[in-house]
Design a protein around this motif. Sequence first.
Motif, PDB file in Angstrom:
ATOM      1  N   ASP A 241       0.834  -1.206   0.000  1.00 25.97           N
ATOM      2  CA  ASP A 241       0.000   0.000   0.000  1.00 25.97           C
ATOM      3  C   ASP A 241       0.873   1.262   0.000  1.00 25.97           C
ATOM      4  N   TRP A 242       1.904   1.266   0.843  1.00 25.99           N
ATOM      5  CA  TRP A 242       2.749   2.459   0.928  1.00 25.99           C
ATOM      6  C   TRP A 242       3.534   2.683  -0.368  1.00 25.99           C
ATOM      7  N   LYS A 243       4.012   1.624  -0.983  1.00 23.43           N
ATOM      8  CA  LYS A 243       4.749   1.786  -2.231  1.00 23.43           C
ATOM      9  C   LYS A 243       3.823   2.293  -3.337  1.00 23.43           C
ATOM     10  N   LEU A 244       2.588   1.829  -3.347  1.00 24.41           N
ATOM     11  CA  LEU A 244       1.631   2.306  -4.351  1.00 24.41           C
ATOM     12  C   LEU A 244       1.393   3.807  -4.185  1.00 24.41           C
ATOM     13  N   VAL A 245       1.250   4.253  -2.957  1.00 30.12           N
ATOM     14  CA  VAL A 245       1.069   5.683  -2.699  1.00 30.12           C
ATOM     15  C   VAL A 245       2.308   6.461  -3.140  1.00 30.12           C
ATOM     16  N   CYS A 246       3.485   5.929  -2.840  1.00 33.09           N
ATOM     17  CA  CYS A 246       4.722   6.595  -3.257  1.00 33.09           C
ATOM     18  C   CYS A 246       4.839   6.646  -4.783  1.00 33.09           C
ATOM     19  N   LYS A 276      -4.394   4.593   6.765  1.00 34.90           N
ATOM     20  CA  LYS A 276      -3.125   4.721   7.479  1.00 34.90           C
ATOM     21  C   LYS A 276      -2.031   5.252   6.564  1.00 34.90           C
ATOM     22  N   VAL A 277      -1.890   4.703   5.364  1.00 33.77           N
ATOM     23  CA  VAL A 277      -0.811   5.153   4.475  1.00 33.77           C
ATOM     24  C   VAL A 277      -1.116   6.531   3.898  1.00 33.77           C
ATOM     25  N   LEU A 278      -2.400   6.820   3.675  1.00 29.83           N
ATOM     26  CA  LEU A 278      -2.756   8.151   3.184  1.00 29.83           C
ATOM     27  C   LEU A 278      -2.524   9.213   4.261  1.00 29.83           C
TER      28      LEU A 278
END
Length: 354
Positions: A241-246, A276-278
């Motif tokens: 999820d965090w890599k997708l946001v990045c 959470k990641v957003l």
Amino acid sequence: MKRALALLSTAALACSLAACGGSDLSSTSSANVASAGSPEPKEADVLAAYTQAAEVYDWFNLYSLPAVGEPVTEDGQPYDDNQDGIPYQAVDYPGLNTYADLDIRVRSCFSPELADEIMGEGANYRDIGGKLYTASGARGSNLYLLDKTAAAERVDENHWTVTLTFWADFSDQEPQADGYDHTVATTGYSQKVLDYEKTANGWRFTSFCPSDALDLDADTVFTINYYQDFEVTSAYLDYSDWKLVCYLIYSDGAYSEAPFDLLYQRFLERPEDILKVLALLDGSPYAEKGPDYLNIDAIVASAGYHAGGLDPAEQSDFLSVLNTCQPETEAEQAVLDKIRAAYEKTSALNANPG
């Protein structure tokens, strides 16, 4: 561009006038240096102590103290460019007139063991004729580092920790197999945890790191080749999820649509995880760079913008998720509010296109 370029020398960092023991170091008993009997510090005190200690630590790791005057040799003779040796200049910094002053300043911030280590590495500083001299120089800042943030947490009455978050931000255009240049970007964050402990001499840092200690090998820092990960391998489909946001920070055009769709689907399936990641992105230094460069708000609220253009049945599914989602923090609630506002704005525009 290779990662090694991250350590290319750039302009030396500016020196501030704040320091651990205050500006007057004529004695070791500075009002700003806690004694062993001092009351336990508050969070703001710990963060202020970190800011002051970081300046001192960086004098030995990132840049030298400012200096003035004609260069001299280590034995105080005028320096000759045609001879071997290192040129030294007198330090020009309030309160640091002698080598002893520098030693006092270091020990007002760090434990004896760490202070010994720091002073032992201070080869750029010399006592020449009773004055403090430096072989001026700077190794340059990390070109991949956007910024750092700090948070303090109490462990017990004798121990605090300071967690530093170093944010990565670097992009370049590199030639790919299709014969064109495409974006390769490094984003994400790494963290270091420092210890601030009560010692016999008062509160001191017992561990530390430079102010640009971004770890490019951390699991939360990513160097993304957009052409490879989107057009060639579709690796983005398996991103965390965090890599997708990045990924979305530097994506544009055709490289954005499908990954935004994927983020929306993950929000429907696991809304709390995506919040959470957003929230992490929303509270990051990326958000301060502004919509003209990186439109972070568009990423944070993307689920709402996406849902506002769907048919009524799909909107109903989205609203069901939105209304039952349970944010755990104020930051997550703020993201949820942004998603809802984006949905209401977009759905209203679509309902009344005129």
